[in-house]
Write an enzyme that holds these catalytic residues in place. Structure first.
Site, mmCIF file in Angstrom:
data_model
loop_
_atom_site.group_PDB
_atom_site.id
_atom_site.type_symbol
_atom_site.label_atom_id
_atom_site.label_comp_id
_atom_site.label_asym_id
_atom_site.label_seq_id
_atom_site.Cartn_x
_atom_site.Cartn_y
_atom_site.Cartn_z
ATOM 1 N N ALA A 148 10.341 31.217 65.014
ATOM 2 C CA ALA A 148 11.524 32.016 64.526
ATOM 3 C C ALA A 148 12.401 32.730 65.358
ATOM 4 O O ALA A 148 13.724 32.700 65.234
ATOM 5 C CB ALA A 148 10.878 33.014 63.513
ATOM 6 N N GLU A 149 11.880 33.234 66.583
ATOM 7 C CA GLU A 149 12.644 33.777 67.528
ATOM 8 C C GLU A 149 13.734 32.712 68.247
ATOM 9 O O GLU A 149 15.009 32.990 68.376
ATOM 10 C CB GLU A 149 11.918 34.091 68.728
ATOM 11 C CG GLU A 149 11.224 35.798 68.374
ATOM 12 C CD GLU A 149 10.170 36.227 69.216
ATOM 13 O OE1 GLU A 149 9.880 37.247 69.268
ATOM 14 O OE2 GLU A 149 9.645 35.447 69.853
ATOM 15 N N SER A 163 17.979 16.651 63.772
ATOM 16 C CA SER A 163 17.165 17.502 63.178
ATOM 17 C C SER A 163 17.824 18.146 62.166
ATOM 18 O O SER A 163 18.751 17.613 61.383
ATOM 19 C CB SER A 163 17.291 18.552 64.317
ATOM 20 O OG SER A 163 18.579 19.163 64.445
ATOM 21 N N LYS A 188 6.919 19.870 55.339
ATOM 22 C CA LYS A 188 7.387 19.840 56.500
ATOM 23 C C LYS A 188 5.971 20.024 57.533
ATOM 24 O O LYS A 188 5.474 20.825 57.695
ATOM 25 C CB LYS A 188 8.239 20.914 56.930
ATOM 26 C CG LYS A 188 8.912 20.750 58.377
ATOM 27 C CD LYS A 188 10.065 21.487 58.431
ATOM 28 C CE LYS A 188 10.760 21.459 59.722
ATOM 29 N NZ LYS A 188 10.247 21.639 60.885
ATOM 30 N N LYS A 211 15.461 16.951 50.533
ATOM 31 C CA LYS A 211 16.340 15.888 51.009
ATOM 32 C C LYS A 211 17.329 15.317 49.404
ATOM 33 O O LYS A 211 16.488 15.451 48.363
ATOM 34 C CB LYS A 211 15.665 14.830 51.219
ATOM 35 C CG LYS A 211 14.895 14.910 52.445
ATOM 36 C CD LYS A 211 14.086 13.864 53.146
ATOM 37 C CE LYS A 211 13.282 14.180 54.538
ATOM 38 N NZ LYS A 211 12.431 12.998 54.974
ATOM 39 N N LYS A 216 12.031 27.075 55.681
ATOM 40 C CA LYS A 216 10.877 27.513 56.684
ATOM 41 C C LYS A 216 9.988 28.452 56.064
ATOM 42 O O LYS A 216 10.687 29.384 55.557
ATOM 43 C CB LYS A 216 11.622 28.061 57.940
ATOM 44 C CG LYS A 216 12.376 26.873 58.895
ATOM 45 C CD LYS A 216 11.276 26.268 59.658
ATOM 46 C CE LYS A 216 11.557 26.679 61.101
ATOM 47 N NZ LYS A 216 10.660 25.981 61.928
ATOM 48 N N CYS A 226 -26.982 45.305 76.119
ATOM 49 C CA CYS A 226 -28.246 45.559 76.891
ATOM 50 C C CYS A 226 -28.434 45.709 78.287
ATOM 51 O O CYS A 226 -29.476 46.381 78.810
ATOM 52 C CB CYS A 226 -29.387 44.541 76.596
ATOM 53 S SG CYS A 226 -29.070 43.016 77.318
#
Ligand code: IVH
Length: 671
Positions: free
Chosen positions: A34-35, A82, A114, A290, A314, A411
């Site tokens: 996400a970043e 992509s 995905k 799609k 996402k 212990c």
């Protein structure tokens, strides 16, 4: 003087390049997906507003990272594109509006999960797999053909029986190589035992697996594959038909693909799968939407780096950064010291995470994780959250390195760190933390199956010193149990009854329940059926044990070590006096037993029987259960998610039955 926009763009490019390098080349991401997406979006917008600062080598002009130099380059005949991301339904709607405007009406979509793996292209000529490569930067990837050949679900030859036309001269198939969650857990457990660094998530393990220099190492990862695009069949009219054709050619196509009449149905599909993602045995990070009609896809075309006919919705990220406040050490069943991260609470994928595993000392050291660090944490499905690594750039200088305590935190006994092992151990077998874990395991379902003796009860019993070792369970009585809070007369009675019953589980279950290192339920089953009594196993040398099928040096050593400890032998004597059955069920007199002389191998998960139950049915009918498939195997009983054993059985032409088939064999009159 560069403008403010130019300076910012330069900084973003450097950050994106670094992130790409860590992700694709090092398999060691330092920022979340996400970043990364946020950085890329900001850069795209900046370059759109200020075209003068756009540069040919900007990451916005490329799809991914450059290929590494370890492999020969693999040029893609058509670029591997992509996808643009949508992080909200509003963005999905905007995508649909563009498409339906051009189409002049509602658009039919194909929705696909995905898959979170690694995109590859496969080329087939005259029906045979010719070569395969990674995506790389979309134009040039890496030639990893020998590695892809080891992926069992990638067909080496196409099936040509189905589909409208016979044999394609040339076909390119694109899809995702991924690792099942179950295979990932197994791989990491194996690596942990071998003292190797574990993988942060299935995707990294898959990506590293495809890019091994030795294909044998790729094969060990047990990678899987889903096909999602067929290039080069000009007869195709829709994506949907493409998926069906792929299936006909012998490719695995994800079973959850859907053809949907309009965008509202797409919303529902996305929402459903975001909720149900943990039901799957593989990671998904979104839905790919799609346009179904290929002619419409062509008209929509490609803008910059992304097609306008597809988009990735996402899911909310399941990685986050947070502060590592402290590292606490707990003690496991075999005395292992397990470091756990104490985290500043953080929401990840709808769950608040406050702790995570850090595996072992080596993991902390090799990843340079320090107390006080800002760390990246992932939570992948039902997998326990794990700390991936520190964000080094956020360090203030006040972080502290972690030191494993020299004494057991429970212990106070000495801690041993054997050479070449990843885990450190408490040396005191009577350590209450160890006793608790052993009792819990002993009573668990696959072991002695004592209902009513779960985690809480095991804790109560060990903390109060009512049970100091496993045999203490059978010394419990009403008087002793009276002191345990919140246990009524009824539950005490039923617990005692269940404890009594568990004495009859037989040798295989007992062996497994003892918690001997490396002795899982299948190994226990093999030892029980080969040796027949616990005394025979206790007297066996390492060499004797290794005569049994599937028993390697590690297991043999661990078993003899266990039976050499006087404390263990005394405990077994106590169990014997208490009436715990220590023999395998007598094989039914050889000749008239239904399964006499027959060897079975179990693989996968059966619908209703546990592995132990299936084994005892077989052994009860005079048969033998073995751990590995060979020419001597008579039947393989296969359940869901069956793996290499099933493949081997098919290759050797051994009879394969499912649970129903096993039951039929058991009840049939003839052999
Ligand atoms: S379609 C132009 N379908 O998601 C179409 N991609 O950026 C490009 N992925 O790296 C890809 N499952 O590896 C498509 N069913 C699916 C997919 C899928 C996973 C990955 C793919 C690519 C990324 C999209």
């Amino acid at each position: 003087m560069p403008s403010k926009a130019a300076t910012r763009a330069q900084k973003l490019r450097a950050q994106i390049d670094e992130a790409n390098h860590r992700y694709y080349i090092l398999d060691d991401p330092a920022i979340t997906d996400a970043e990364f997406d946020a950085l890329l979006r900001e850069l795209i917008e900046l370059e759109e507003r200020h075209p003068e600062i756009r540069r040919a080598d900007s990451p916005t002009q490329r799809v991914g990272a450059a290929a590494s130099e370890r492999f020969a380059p693999y040029e893609h005949a058509r670029p591997m594109l992509s996808l643009a991301n949508a992080v909200s339904f509003d963005e999905l709607r905007a995508f649909d509006e563009r498409a339906s405007k051009l189409a002049g009406g509602p658009v039919e979509y194909v929705c696909e999960l995905k898959i979170d793996g690694l995109a590859v292209a496969l080329e087939y000529r005259d029906g045979a797999l010719l070569r395969g490569g990674t995506r790389g930067d979309g134009r040039v990837g890496e030639d990893v053909t020998p590695n892809l050949r080891t992926v069992r679900t990638i067909p080496l030859r196409l099936r040509s029986s189905t589909g409208s036309r016979q044999g394609l001269k040339f076909a390119e198939v694109r899809g995702e190589v991924y690792l099942r969650k179950s295979d990932f857990e197994r791989l990491n457990a194996q690596r942990e035992r071998g003292g190797l660094p574990v993988f942060a998530n299935p995707r990294n393990a898959a990506s590293g697996g495809v890019r091994q220099l030795d294909p044998a190492l790729t094969a060990e990862r047990r990678l899987s594959f889903f096909a999602y695009q067929l290039v080069g069949d000009d007869g195709l009219k829709t994506q949907w038909a493409g998926l069906r054709r792929l299936q006909g050619l012998g490719f695995p196509v994800n079973p959850h693909v859907a053809r949907l009449p309009a965008i509202d149905a797409v919303f529902k599909y996305c929402a459903d799968w975001e909720r149900r993602r943990d039901d799957l045995d593989y990671e998904i990070d979104g839905v790919v939407v799609k346009v179904n009609e290929l002619a419409l896809q062509d008209r929509l075309g490609v803008v910059a780096r992304d097609p306008r006919w597809a988009i990735a919705y996402k899911f909310k990220p399941r990685e986050a950064r947070t502060k590592l406040l402290d590292i606490l050490v707990t003690v496991g069943r075999t005395g292992t010291l397990n470091p756990n991260a104490v985290l500043a609470p953080v929401r990840i994928g709808g769950v608040t995470v406050k702790s995570a595993t850090l595996h072992n000392r080596d993991y902390i050291e090799s990843n340079d994780i320090r107390i006080g660090d800002t760390v990246l944490v992932t939570r992948a499905g039902d997998v326990i959250p794990r700390v991936v690594g520190p964000i080094v750039s956020e360090r203030s200088g006040n972080e502290r390195r972690f030191r494993l305590p020299a004494r057991c935190p429970v212990c106070g006994s000495d801690v041993d760190h054997p050479e070449g092992e990843a885990m450190s151990r408490c040396t005191n077998a009577a350590c209450p933390a160890q006793v608790y874990e052993r009792v819990r395991h002993f009573a668990s379902r696959g072991a002695m199956d004592i209902e009513g003796l779960g985690d809480v009860m095991a804790q109560q019993l060990t903390e109060r010193g009512l049970v100091r070792d496993i045999s203490g369970i059978y010394a419990l009585d009403t008087a002793r149990l009276r002191d345990v809070p919140r246990t009524g007369e009824k539950s005490v009675e039923s617990l005692l009854r269940n404890i009594e019953r568990s004495k009859q589980r037989g040798l295989a279950r007992l062996l497994y329940a003892l918690g001997i290192r490396f002795v899982g339920s299948q190994t226990a089953q093999i030892l029980a059926s080969d040796f027949g009594t616990i005394d025979a196993i206790a007297d066996a040398s390492e060499e004797d044990l290794r005569h049994s099928e599937g028993i390697g040096p590690e297991v043999a050593r661990s078993v003899t070590l266990f039976f050499k400890q006087p404390a263990n032998l005394e405990m077994i004597e106590r169990l014997r006096r208490q009436g715990v059955v220590m023999d395998a069920p007598k094989r039914v007199a050889a000749t008239n037993a239904k399964f006499a002389g027959k060897t079975f191998v179990l693989t996968g998960t059966l619908p209703s029987l546990t592995r132990e139950e299936a084994s005892s049915l077989i052994v009860g009918a005079g048969g033998k259960v073995s751990g590995s498939v060979s020419k001597k195997t008579d039947y393989v009983v296969a359940g869901s998610e069956a793996g290499s054993k099933l493949v081997k059985a098919e290759q050797l032409g051994i009879a394969i039955v499912d649970e129903d088939g096993l039951r039929r064999l058991l009840s049939s009159q003839v052999r």
